[in-house]
Motif scaffolding. Structure first.
Motif, mmCIF file in Angstrom:
data_model
loop_
_atom_site.group_PDB
_atom_site.id
_atom_site.type_symbol
_atom_site.label_atom_id
_atom_site.label_comp_id
_atom_site.label_asym_id
_atom_site.label_seq_id
_atom_site.Cartn_x
_atom_site.Cartn_y
_atom_site.Cartn_z
ATOM 1 N N ARG A 158 -3.886 16.652 -26.911
ATOM 2 C CA ARG A 158 -5.253 17.161 -26.974
ATOM 3 C C ARG A 158 -5.319 18.451 -27.809
ATOM 4 N N LEU A 159 -4.338 19.319 -27.645
ATOM 5 C CA LEU A 159 -4.305 20.592 -28.359
ATOM 6 C C LEU A 159 -4.239 20.409 -29.875
ATOM 7 N N VAL A 160 -3.443 19.456 -30.322
ATOM 8 C CA VAL A 160 -3.295 19.256 -31.767
ATOM 9 C C VAL A 160 -4.226 18.186 -32.320
ATOM 10 N N GLY A 161 -5.055 17.585 -31.458
ATOM 11 C CA GLY A 161 -6.066 16.639 -31.923
ATOM 12 C C GLY A 161 -5.571 15.226 -32.170
ATOM 13 N N ILE A 162 -4.614 14.787 -31.386
ATOM 14 C CA ILE A 162 -4.099 13.415 -31.508
ATOM 15 C C ILE A 162 -4.688 12.582 -30.376
ATOM 16 N N PRO A 163 -5.230 11.398 -30.684
ATOM 17 C CA PRO A 163 -5.731 10.554 -29.600
ATOM 18 C C PRO A 163 -4.586 10.072 -28.694
ATOM 19 N N ARG A 164 -4.866 10.032 -27.418
ATOM 20 C CA ARG A 164 -3.861 9.617 -26.434
ATOM 21 C C ARG A 164 -3.549 8.138 -26.601
#
Length: 107
Positions: free
Chosen positions: A63-69
């Motif tokens: 979430r911090l680096v903007g990657i979808p889970r």
């Protein structure tokens, strides 16, 4: 007999007269078990502070680096994705590229 490492340590802090007391040994064992659990939990939380060792905390790094889970990927793959995103935010230099190649060629 005290099996907890912390319980044995705590028993050493009190007067030797209590070392033979079954009640005191039971108390020190109970307290020691709780402190052993605290140590384990502290280590677990500390591991989540770094993407290289995060397990359940990898979600927060993503979430911090903007990657979808993506739960279908292994934890190692998710860590690599986070680390890659963190490393690619900086200007790309020759040294940076060498570092990236070394990171991914370790597998």
């Amino acid at each position: 007999m005290i099996t907890s490492p912390k319980g044995r340590k705590f028993l050493g802090y009190i007067s030797p007269i209590y070392e033979q007391s079954v009640i005191m040994q039971a108390i020190m064992e109970a307290i020691g078990v709780e402190w052993d659990d605290v140590d384990r939990l502290t280590d677990e939380v500390f591991a989540q502070l770094f993407p290289q060792t995060a397990t359940w905390g990898i979600v927060y790094w993503e979430r911090l680096v903007g990657i979808p889970r993506n739960d279908s990927l292994s934890i190692e793959q998710r860590r690599v994705r986070v680390l890659t995103r963190m490393q690619t935010r900086w200007p790309m230099t020759r040294e940076r590229m060498e570092q990236l190649v070394r990171t991914f060629s370790q597998d």
